[in-house]
Design a protein around this motif. Structure first.
Motif, PDB file in Angstrom:
ATOM      1  N   ILE A   1      -8.714  18.622   2.913  1.00 36.72           N
ATOM      2  CA  ILE A   1      -9.513  19.166   2.276  1.00 36.72           C
ATOM      3  C   ILE A   1      -9.173  20.698   1.932  1.00 36.72           C
ATOM      4  N   PRO A   2      -9.713  21.247   0.787  1.00 37.17           N
ATOM      5  CA  PRO A   2      -9.372  22.671   0.785  1.00 37.17           C
ATOM      6  C   PRO A   2     -10.437  23.430   1.356  1.00 37.17           C
ATOM      7  N   ALA A   3      -9.904  23.977   2.573  1.00 38.12           N
ATOM      8  CA  ALA A   3     -10.563  24.489   3.660  1.00 38.12           C
ATOM      9  C   ALA A   3     -11.532  25.566   3.318  1.00 38.12           C
ATOM     10  N   VAL A   4     -11.415  26.167   2.501  1.00 37.13           N
ATOM     11  CA  VAL A   4     -12.032  27.279   2.085  1.00 37.13           C
ATOM     12  C   VAL A   4     -13.273  26.977   0.881  1.00 37.13           C
ATOM     13  N   SER A   5     -13.117  25.735   0.164  1.00 36.22           N
ATOM     14  CA  SER A   5     -13.896  25.562  -0.619  1.00 36.22           C
ATOM     15  C   SER A   5     -14.095  23.794  -0.940  1.00 36.22           C
ATOM     16  N   PRO A   6     -14.539  23.312   0.261  1.00 34.49           N
ATOM     17  CA  PRO A   6     -14.495  21.838   0.190  1.00 34.49           C
ATOM     18  C   PRO A   6     -15.198  21.250  -1.012  1.00 34.49           C
ATOM     19  N   ARG A   7     -14.724  20.085  -1.487  1.00 34.96           N
ATOM     20  CA  ARG A   7     -15.307  19.616  -2.621  1.00 34.96           C
ATOM     21  C   ARG A   7     -16.363  18.515  -2.306  1.00 34.96           C
ATOM     22  N   GLN A   8     -16.761  18.638  -1.202  1.00 34.87           N
ATOM     23  CA  GLN A   8     -17.934  17.595  -0.374  1.00 34.87           C
ATOM     24  C   GLN A   8     -18.605  18.222   0.739  1.00 34.87           C
ATOM     25  N   GLU A   9     -19.736  17.988   0.987  1.00 41.98           N
ATOM     26  CA  GLU A   9     -20.642  18.435   2.030  1.00 41.98           C
ATOM     27  C   GLU A   9     -20.101  17.753   3.222  1.00 41.98           C
ATOM     28  N   LEU A  10     -19.743  18.256   4.114  1.00 43.97           N
ATOM     29  CA  LEU A  10     -18.973  17.554   5.730  1.00 43.97           C
ATOM     30  C   LEU A  10     -20.284  17.828   6.516  1.00 43.97           C
TER      31      LEU A  10
END
Length: 369
Positions: free
Chosen positions: A329-338
């Motif tokens: 996951i891109p840690a600062v800009s995740p591509r999905q809601e976690l």
């Protein structure tokens, strides 16, 4: 996949401009500027739970693991990763004797990675069979690699490794501190950290007139966030003897990075002590992520590092995400809601990493993709 021209017997010298080089602009305007972007990722691991999570009715599927970073990796002209498993065939297994399914390597290649470093403490986990099968599999996929060899003749022919692309000749070196007490047996070769051997390799590299020499070092103390004295001494020694940039792996946590400028010879030196984990099942604090490090080299009347920076990445695990697959996951800009549990762990990793880098980094900043 990006196309690379691979030449055998490698290495290079690299000179960089002053941090303030505006006065050279007029000269450079008369020369076409060549540019190349290099991206480095940390430890590619496969623990048993990762293997189990990738299992399908027909084999294994790892494509989802890289779905959120594939675009960024593929944009780099050359992407390099540390393959810290063997492709030793069945039975597959995780720690302490790593043997990952071939599908793992297919997914790594599909994600945009071009070169694999193999000299690490797990390269002999499956003995001669594992070392040789890993090499043969990468060769079958036309993936350049370095650090382990079938025999001394292959090493003499293919090392140092030179990657030629976009008008650049990039020389790569790779060494490991040890192999977990396992001995390499003839005719196989593993590149261990040995200064006499490294000196010979640097000399051979310079003879091939590369633009820059980059040493990928598997070193340091596991789980320690600051480099140990062995790392700092060896990094200084490498720079003093002709290596331009040093990229480190092994500690399984991120460590600081520096941009140095030598006012005597005008050279720039990038030093990344540890990239951390790229994909693993390690879940202790600070081991659940890493960085991708990117540098842009430019060449006209001078050769220099035009840009460089790091981007934090974090591994989402089924235990925290509720999904079946592991994902980078891109840690600062995740591509999905976690889910909150995963989001909280990610935030802790980002906070810890940023605090470390704010205290210890020199001249290297974060970028967000």
């Amino acid at each position: 996949m990006k196309h690379l021209i691979l030449l055998v017997t490698v290495v290079f010298s690299f000179s960089c401009s002053s941090p303030s080089h505006k006065k050279e602009t007029a000269d450079r305007d008369t020369t076409a500027t060549k540019r190349i972007t290099l991206l480095f990722a940390g430890d590619f691991m496969q623990h048993q739970r990762q293997i189990d999570a990738a299992a399908t009715d027909n084999g294994y599927d790892y494509q989802d693991c890289f779905s959120q970073v594939k675009e960024e990796v593929s944009k780099a002209d050359v992407a390099i990763g540390n393959l810290e498993v063997t492709l030793g065939g069945e039975p597959y297994g995780g720690y302490p004797g790593f043997s990952a399914p071939d599908e793992y390597m297919y997914a790594i290649q599909n994600a945009g990675f071009d070169v694999m470093t193999l000299a690490n403490n797990h390269c002999l986990d499956k003995g001669r069979k594992g070392l040789e099968r890993t090499i043969h599999k990468l060769d079958s996929l036309n993936i350049p690699h370095l650090g382990t060899y079938l025999n001394i003749e292959e090493r003499e022919k293919k090392y140092p490794l030179i990657i030629e692309k976009k008008g650049f000749r990039i020389a790569l070196l790779n060494y490991t501190y040890a192999t977990n007490g396992l001995r390499v047996r003839e005719p196989n070769v593993v590149n261990y950290i040995d200064k006499n051997e490294i000196l010979r390799d640097i000399k051979r590299a310079h003879e091939k007139n590369p633009d820059v020499i980059i040493a990928c070092m598997h070193w340091g103390t596991e789980y320690q966030s600051v480099p140990d004295s062995t790392q700092t001494e060896l990094a200084n020694w490498l720079f003093a003897h002709g290596v331009n940039h040093v990229i480190g792996s092994h500690p399984h946590v991120v460590q600081p990075m520096e941009m140095r400028y030598d006012h005597i010879n005008g050279q720039q030196h990038i030093l990344v002590y540890s990239l951390g984990n790229y994909l693993s099942d390690m879940s202790a604090m600070k081991t659940d992520g890493g960085v991708m490090f990117k540098m842009e080299l430019c060449k006209d009347t001078t050769l220099r590092v035009e840009k460089c920076g790091y981007s934090l990445v974090w591994t989402s695990r089924p235990k925290h995400s509720g999904e079946k697959k592991y994902k980078i996951i891109p840690a600062v800009s995740p591509r999905q809601e976690l889910p909150s549990r995963a989001s909280n762990r990610l935030k802790i990793f980002v906070k810890d990493s940023r605090e470390l880098f704010a205290t210890h980094n020199k001249g290297i900043k974060e970028y967000i993709f």
